[in-house]
Design a protein around this motif. Sequence first.
Motif, PDB file in Angstrom:
ATOM      1  N   LEU A  87       0.832  -1.208   0.000  1.00  0.00           N
ATOM      2  CA  LEU A  87       0.000   0.000   0.000  1.00  0.00           C
ATOM      3  C   LEU A  87       0.864   1.255   0.000  1.00  0.00           C
ATOM      4  O   LEU A  87       0.553   2.230  -0.697  1.00  0.00           O
ATOM      5  CB  LEU A  87      -0.937   0.007   1.208  1.00  0.00           C
ATOM      6  N   THR A  91       1.051   4.231  -2.708  1.00  0.00           N
ATOM      7  CA  THR A  91       0.910   5.634  -2.290  1.00  0.00           C
ATOM      8  C   THR A  91       2.058   6.474  -2.826  1.00  0.00           C
ATOM      9  O   THR A  91       1.847   7.585  -3.338  1.00  0.00           O
ATOM     10  CB  THR A  91       0.863   5.743  -0.754  1.00  0.00           C
ATOM     11  N   GLN A 131      -6.999   8.078  -0.145  1.00  0.00           N
ATOM     12  CA  GLN A 131      -7.641   6.766   0.004  1.00  0.00           C
ATOM     13  C   GLN A 131      -6.624   5.722   0.459  1.00  0.00           C
ATOM     14  O   GLN A 131      -6.921   4.885   1.326  1.00  0.00           O
ATOM     15  CB  GLN A 131      -8.284   6.329  -1.323  1.00  0.00           C
ATOM     16  N   LEU A 132      -5.431   5.759  -0.100  1.00  0.00           N
ATOM     17  CA  LEU A 132      -4.416   4.777   0.268  1.00  0.00           C
ATOM     18  C   LEU A 132      -3.881   5.025   1.675  1.00  0.00           C
ATOM     19  O   LEU A 132      -3.591   4.068   2.406  1.00  0.00           O
ATOM     20  CB  LEU A 132      -3.285   4.768  -0.761  1.00  0.00           C
ATOM     21  N   SER A 135      -6.321   3.523   3.796  1.00  0.00           N
ATOM     22  CA  SER A 135      -6.219   2.065   3.700  1.00  0.00           C
ATOM     23  C   SER A 135      -5.142   1.515   4.623  1.00  0.00           C
ATOM     24  O   SER A 135      -5.334   0.477   5.252  1.00  0.00           O
ATOM     25  CB  SER A 135      -5.914   1.650   2.256  1.00  0.00           C
ATOM     26  N   ARG A 148     -10.128  -2.805   1.301  1.00  0.00           N
ATOM     27  CA  ARG A 148     -10.511  -3.146  -0.073  1.00  0.00           C
ATOM     28  C   ARG A 148     -11.343  -2.030  -0.703  1.00  0.00           C
ATOM     29  O   ARG A 148     -11.143  -1.674  -1.868  1.00  0.00           O
ATOM     30  CB  ARG A 148     -11.269  -4.480  -0.091  1.00  0.00           C
ATOM     31  N   TRP A 150     -11.381   1.236  -0.019  1.00  0.00           N
ATOM     32  CA  TRP A 150     -10.620   2.449  -0.308  1.00  0.00           C
ATOM     33  C   TRP A 150      -9.591   2.241  -1.415  1.00  0.00           C
ATOM     34  O   TRP A 150      -9.329   3.149  -2.202  1.00  0.00           O
ATOM     35  CB  TRP A 150      -9.995   2.989   0.971  1.00  0.00           C
ATOM     36  N   VAL A 151      -9.002   1.062  -1.489  1.00  0.00           N
ATOM     37  CA  VAL A 151      -8.063   0.798  -2.588  1.00  0.00           C
ATOM     38  C   VAL A 151      -8.815   0.787  -3.918  1.00  0.00           C
ATOM     39  O   VAL A 151      -8.335   1.310  -4.925  1.00  0.00           O
ATOM     40  CB  VAL A 151      -7.288  -0.521  -2.373  1.00  0.00           C
ATOM     41  N   LYS A 152     -10.016   0.229  -3.915  1.00  0.00           N
ATOM     42  CA  LYS A 152     -10.815   0.227  -5.152  1.00  0.00           C
ATOM     43  C   LYS A 152     -11.199   1.646  -5.568  1.00  0.00           C
ATOM     44  O   LYS A 152     -11.255   1.954  -6.766  1.00  0.00           O
ATOM     45  CB  LYS A 152     -12.052  -0.648  -4.980  1.00  0.00           C
ATOM     46  N   CYS A 186      -1.938  -1.230  -7.069  1.00  0.00           N
ATOM     47  CA  CYS A 186      -3.110  -1.324  -6.193  1.00  0.00           C
ATOM     48  C   CYS A 186      -3.705  -2.724  -6.223  1.00  0.00           C
ATOM     49  O   CYS A 186      -4.083  -3.270  -5.179  1.00  0.00           O
ATOM     50  CB  CYS A 186      -4.163  -0.298  -6.598  1.00  0.00           C
ATOM     51  N   ALA A 189      -1.629  -4.972  -4.155  1.00  0.00           N
ATOM     52  CA  ALA A 189      -1.908  -4.754  -2.729  1.00  0.00           C
ATOM     53  C   ALA A 189      -3.205  -5.444  -2.334  1.00  0.00           C
ATOM     54  O   ALA A 189      -3.281  -6.083  -1.277  1.00  0.00           O
ATOM     55  CB  ALA A 189      -1.977  -3.255  -2.430  1.00  0.00           C
ATOM     56  N   LEU A 190      -4.229  -5.347  -3.169  1.00  0.00           N
ATOM     57  CA  LEU A 190      -5.495  -6.030  -2.881  1.00  0.00           C
ATOM     58  C   LEU A 190      -5.303  -7.545  -2.817  1.00  0.00           C
ATOM     59  O   LEU A 190      -5.886  -8.214  -1.955  1.00  0.00           O
ATOM     60  CB  LEU A 190      -6.536  -5.696  -3.949  1.00  0.00           C
TER      61      LEU A 190
END
Length: 198
Positions: A87, A91, A131-132, A135, A148, A150-152, A186, A189-190
């Motif tokens: 993450l 970022t 957002q990240l 996250s 999930r 906020w990463v989306k 991203c 990371a997910l």
Amino acid sequence: MKMSSLFASLLPLALCLALLGHSGVDARGARGAHAAPFVIPANASTADLVAAVCGTLNRKDLCLSSLQSVPDVGSAPDVGVLAITALKVATSNASDTSAVIQGLLNDTTLAPTVQQALSDCADHYLDAVEQLDDSVAALTARAYTDVRKWVKIAIADADGCEAGFQQLATGPNILSHRNLIFRQLCNNALGIVKLLKA
């Protein structure tokens, strides 16, 4: 079958499940309920864990290169540390893209429509960084559903930047490659977050 032999046959399974629970790894793995379980290799180093985790992802090479800076934590590497690092790498990428956009906005030779698209992208990437950051905070609190979500949203910001340029008929998007790499970071990371218990 005697009770003692039944116990002996179930003991290895119980130990494996306990280890999975201790490591915070979801036995379904990153690829869903039908995939083989993800298990941290015994006596794994951080490099071994990075290789094993990245091996579960679609963008394995990008994962390996982006996580090569993870410090060796000794004999108890943690998937959660890799998720936080992934993450933070995303970022940092978004922050770098924001800086590139600011530089491009200073170019007075660009058409006004390109300037507007860049200005919109600047807003998208500022939001993506926020957002990240949220996250990472959610991940430390084990709020995986929020991570999930906020990463989306951050991925949607990159998609919004891309869409703004696609509406122009002035040639290729000068940020397409950056948008692509950011989305892939991203998504990696997910994928790592999916290895953690929800």
